[in-house]
Design an enzyme around this catalytic site. Structure first.
Site, PDB file in Angstrom:
ATOM      1  N   GLY A  42      28.819  -9.961 -20.965  1.00  0.00           N
ATOM      2  CA  GLY A  42      28.786  -8.526 -20.684  1.00  0.00           C
ATOM      3  C   GLY A  42      29.926  -7.727 -21.290  1.00  0.00           C
ATOM      4  N   ASP A 101      32.279  -5.354  -9.515  1.00  0.00           N
ATOM      5  CA  ASP A 101      31.293  -5.073  -8.479  1.00  0.00           C
ATOM      6  C   ASP A 101      31.877  -5.554  -7.142  1.00  0.00           C
ATOM      7  OD1 ASP A 101      28.741  -4.436  -7.441  1.00  0.00           O
ATOM      8  OD2 ASP A 101      27.952  -6.426  -7.875  1.00  0.00           O
ATOM      9  N   PHE A 150      22.140  -0.644  -9.772  1.00  0.00           N
ATOM     10  CA  PHE A 150      22.169  -1.717 -10.761  1.00  0.00           C
ATOM     11  C   PHE A 150      22.014  -1.123 -12.158  1.00  0.00           C
ATOM     12  CE2 PHE A 150      20.938  -5.396 -13.221  1.00  0.00           C
ATOM     13  CZ  PHE A 150      21.823  -6.339 -12.734  1.00  0.00           C
ATOM     14  N   ASP A 157      23.324  -6.704 -18.491  1.00  0.00           N
ATOM     15  CA  ASP A 157      21.922  -7.122 -18.602  1.00  0.00           C
ATOM     16  C   ASP A 157      21.188  -7.080 -17.278  1.00  0.00           C
ATOM     17  OD1 ASP A 157      23.437  -9.450 -17.565  1.00  0.00           O
ATOM     18  OD2 ASP A 157      21.481 -10.430 -17.669  1.00  0.00           O
TER      19      ASP A 157
END
Ligand code: IMP
Ligand code: MG
Length: 174
Positions: A42, A101, A150, A157
């Site tokens: 990511g 997160d 999200f 992804d």
């Protein structure tokens, strides 16, 4: 079930913010060499764009960890899939992440890296979802704080897709 992507942050907004962070890091690390550690996969798009905008000497390394399964929920388990190639000892390290997160991945990673004796260790994330934090993590450079949704694009992804989107979008299910 099909899905579509709603734009949250445009390519122009993201690029402008990365430019600003690059300038900030260049000022903060004046006279030093900065060692950027990219968390795969990511962080890779952000790392490339950021590194191009840093004007002090830069070296790079990559590591891969996994904390998520194939869906959108955290498994809460951090595993090192690929370790760094080079030692971080006595280097001025910045970990470059796509998103913080729950904070589980980063708190684990930062603690592990501290144990390897870098001169300094900071964290730079493109996105931060503060509402989702479970473990406290000190973020030094943040691109954008975003709501608890999200997101995909710019390296992020959903089931390995959408990483190549040049903007940040929210996955919406039809
Ligand atoms: P944390 O350990 O919960 O902070 O999660 C870290 C990793 O979960 C990130 O590096 C991402 O790979 C993944 N992740 C968390 N939120 C999202 C999201 O909104 N979209 C895509 N991946 C996410
Ligand atoms: Mg990540």
């Amino acid at each position: 079930m099909s899905e579509h992507i709603r734009v949250l942050l445009s390519e122009e907004e993201v690029d402008a913010r990365i430019q600003a962070i690059g300038e900030q890091i260049s000022r903060d690390y004046a006279g030093k060499q900065v060692h950027l550690i990219c968390v795969l996969k990511g962080g890779s798009f952000f790392l490339c764009e950021l590194a191009k905008r840093i004007t002090v000497p830069v070296s790079l390394d990559f590591m891969a960890v996994s904390s998520y399964g194939s869906g959108t929920q955290s498994g809460g388990v951090v595993k090192i899939i690929k370790d760094l190639d080079d030692p971080v000892k006595d280097k001025d390290v910045i970990v470059v992440e796509d998103i913080v997160d729950s904070g589980r991945t980063l708190s684990y990673l930062l603690e592990m890296l501290w144990g390897r004796g870098p001169r300094s260790l900071h964290l730079c994330t493109l996105l931060d979802k503060p509402d989702r934090r479970v473990v406290d993590v000190n973020v030094d450079y943040t691109g954008f704080q975003i709501p608890d949704e999200f997101v995909v694009g710019y390296g992020l992804d959903y089931d390995q897709r959408y990483r190549n989107l040049p903007y940040i979008g929210v996955v919406e299910f039809d």
